[in-house]
Design a protein around this motif. Structure first.
Motif, short mmCIF file in Angstrom:
data_model
loop_
_atom_site.label_atom_id
_atom_site.label_comp_id
_atom_site.label_asym_id
_atom_site.label_seq_id
_atom_site.Cartn_x
_atom_site.Cartn_y
_atom_site.Cartn_z
N LEU A 87 -35.46 0.42 27.18
CA LEU A 87 -36.49 -0.33 26.48
C LEU A 87 -35.83 -1.00 25.28
O LEU A 87 -35.31 -0.34 24.38
CB LEU A 87 -37.61 0.59 26.01
N ASN A 88 -35.83 -2.33 25.28
CA ASN A 88 -35.21 -3.14 24.24
C ASN A 88 -36.31 -3.95 23.56
O ASN A 88 -37.08 -4.64 24.24
CB ASN A 88 -34.17 -4.07 24.88
N VAL A 89 -36.45 -3.84 22.24
CA VAL A 89 -37.61 -4.44 21.56
C VAL A 89 -37.18 -5.42 20.47
O VAL A 89 -36.13 -5.26 19.85
CB VAL A 89 -38.50 -3.35 20.92
N ASP A 90 -38.01 -6.43 20.27
CA ASP A 90 -37.92 -7.26 19.07
C ASP A 90 -38.81 -6.62 18.01
O ASP A 90 -40.02 -6.43 18.23
CB ASP A 90 -38.43 -8.68 19.34
N LEU A 91 -38.24 -6.29 16.85
CA LEU A 91 -39.02 -5.70 15.78
C LEU A 91 -40.07 -6.70 15.27
O LEU A 91 -39.97 -7.91 15.53
CB LEU A 91 -38.09 -5.29 14.63
N ALA A 116 -41.54 1.57 11.24
CA ALA A 116 -41.61 2.82 12.01
C ALA A 116 -43.01 3.03 12.58
O ALA A 116 -43.18 3.44 13.74
CB ALA A 116 -41.20 3.99 11.12
N ARG A 117 -44.02 2.76 11.78
CA ARG A 117 -45.40 2.95 12.21
C ARG A 117 -45.76 2.01 13.36
O ARG A 117 -46.35 2.43 14.38
CB ARG A 117 -46.34 2.72 11.04
N GLU A 118 -45.41 0.73 13.23
CA GLU A 118 -45.77 -0.23 14.26
C GLU A 118 -45.03 0.04 15.56
O GLU A 118 -45.60 -0.10 16.65
CB GLU A 118 -45.50 -1.65 13.78
N LEU A 119 -43.77 0.44 15.46
CA LEU A 119 -43.00 0.74 16.67
C LEU A 119 -43.56 1.99 17.36
O LEU A 119 -43.60 2.08 18.59
CB LEU A 119 -41.52 0.92 16.32
N VAL A 140 -31.22 1.56 12.33
CA VAL A 140 -30.91 2.99 12.23
C VAL A 140 -31.89 3.70 11.30
O VAL A 140 -32.47 4.73 11.68
CB VAL A 140 -29.45 3.19 11.78
N PRO A 141 -32.14 3.23 10.07
CA PRO A 141 -33.16 3.86 9.24
C PRO A 141 -34.54 3.88 9.89
O PRO A 141 -35.31 4.82 9.70
CB PRO A 141 -33.18 3.03 7.96
N VAL A 142 -34.87 2.85 10.66
CA VAL A 142 -36.16 2.83 11.36
C VAL A 142 -36.25 4.02 12.31
O VAL A 142 -37.25 4.75 12.35
CB VAL A 142 -36.37 1.51 12.12
N LEU A 143 -35.19 4.26 13.07
CA LEU A 143 -35.19 5.36 14.04
C LEU A 143 -35.17 6.71 13.33
O LEU A 143 -35.82 7.66 13.78
CB LEU A 143 -33.99 5.22 14.97
N LEU A 144 -34.44 6.81 12.23
CA LEU A 144 -34.44 8.06 11.47
C LEU A 144 -35.83 8.34 10.90
O LEU A 144 -36.32 9.48 10.95
CB LEU A 144 -33.41 7.99 10.35
N ARG A 145 -36.48 7.30 10.38
CA ARG A 145 -37.83 7.47 9.83
C ARG A 145 -38.81 7.90 10.93
O ARG A 145 -39.65 8.78 10.71
CB ARG A 145 -38.29 6.16 9.20
#
Length: 311
Positions: A87-91, A116-119, A140-145
């Motif tokens: 799964l590859n996404v555009d933020l 993070a919330r929207e994803l 990376v911070p998005v995934l950690l969050r």
């Protein structure tokens, strides 16, 4: 930045309004045959699903960094498709994911918690539960969050050139005037097409990453940066990023984290990154040759590290 360039940027970004209508990727966009559009809670998402059918292989989530898009992973998707459900996404606001102005005003999706919330909402809508997550730069911070918030429960986190440190002084000097305009104005106005044509800032920014890109790769960034909505999302994201809150919570992380630093990365200095990642429990830091856009410059590094773990 020369004074005449700054004057032009102010006129471009402040005096006109960006076109924020949804667009679809062009026919020659990487993996476009796997592209899907999903409207979730007001955001029109562009995603790509490829590789093994869901349930038949580990699920792999790819998250690009600021100013990137699904194209950032063009070099890794085909080799990994034989081993993963990808799964590859555009933020939000990036690439071909559209955030209406009213959604931006109501939910502030360009902050770290907002991304993070929207994803998380998107993954729930898609019924996707990634086993492995890979991020680049701000991804990376998005995934950690998301992991800290319980939005995802991956077996492994791989981060490329992670944006976990403040940018160097020269970077701030280059972008601070533009970020100030974002803060002062509710909408980042202007035509990025005029910006790209009238100044060399896009080429200079890409050159400053320390990566060597092909003409085709450079053209993709030129294409993205001709779209005011993409520029707006990237620069608003940079102006609202908050790492201290992430590091206040990072001590409870229990998921294995492997980070790749690029030796020639001029955006994420290696010395600063080494100090920062010491705060992440059980982290492994790997240093590779290359610049900040490592997944595009040397996709084989990402592929090798994922395959070495036999995930």
């Amino acid at each position: 930045m020369r004074q005449e360039e700054f004057t032009l940027l102010r006129r471009i970004f402040v005096d006109t309004s960006p076109d924020r209508m949804p667009e679809t990727p062009p026919n020659d966009w990487p993996d476009v045959s796997s592209s899907e559009t999903h409207v979730v809670n007001g955001i029109c998402w562009h995603i790509q699903r490829l590789g093994k059918p869901r349930g038949e292989a580990p699920a792999l989530l790819l998250v690009h960094g600021t100013g990137g898009s699904t194209h950032s992973w063009a070099g890794v998707t085909t080799p990994l498709a034989a081993h993963f459900h990808i799964l590859n996404v555009d933020l939000p606001g990036h690439g071909f994911t559209h955030v209406p102005p009213e959604v931006e005003r109501a939910r502030n999706p360009f902050t770290l918690p907002g991304m993070a919330r929207e994803l998380r909402t998107l993954l729930s809508h898609l019924d996707e539960q990634p086993d492995v997550v890979v991020g680049h730069s701000a991804g990376v911070p998005v995934l950690l969050r998301m992991t800290l918030d319980g939005a995802i429960a991956p077996r492994h986190i791989l981060g490329c050139c992670p944006a976990l440190v403040p940018p160097p002084d020269w970077y701030v000097a280059l972008l601070a005037p533009l970020l100030g305009l974002v803060v002062e104005s509710d909408a980042l106005a202007g035509s990025a097409a005029r910006l790209a044509a009238a100044t060399s800032i896009i080429g200079r920014m890409l050159q400053s990453t320390g990566s060597r890109l092909t003409a085709e790769q450079l053209a993709r960034y030129q294409q993205l940066c001709s779209r005011p909505a993409h520029v707006h999302a990237a620069m608003t994201m940079m102006s609202r990023w908050d790492l201290p809150a992430l590091f206040r919570d990072i001590g409870v992380l229990r998921v294995p984290v492997q980070l790749i630093a690029a030796r020639n990365d001029r955006w994420i200095p290696l010395t600063s990154l080494r100090r920062a990642v010491e705060r992440i429990p059980g982290v492994e830091l790997v240093v590779e040759e290359g610049g900040h856009l490592l997944p595009e410059e040397r996709p084989e590094v990402v592929i090798r590290l994922l395959q070495d773990r036999r995930l």
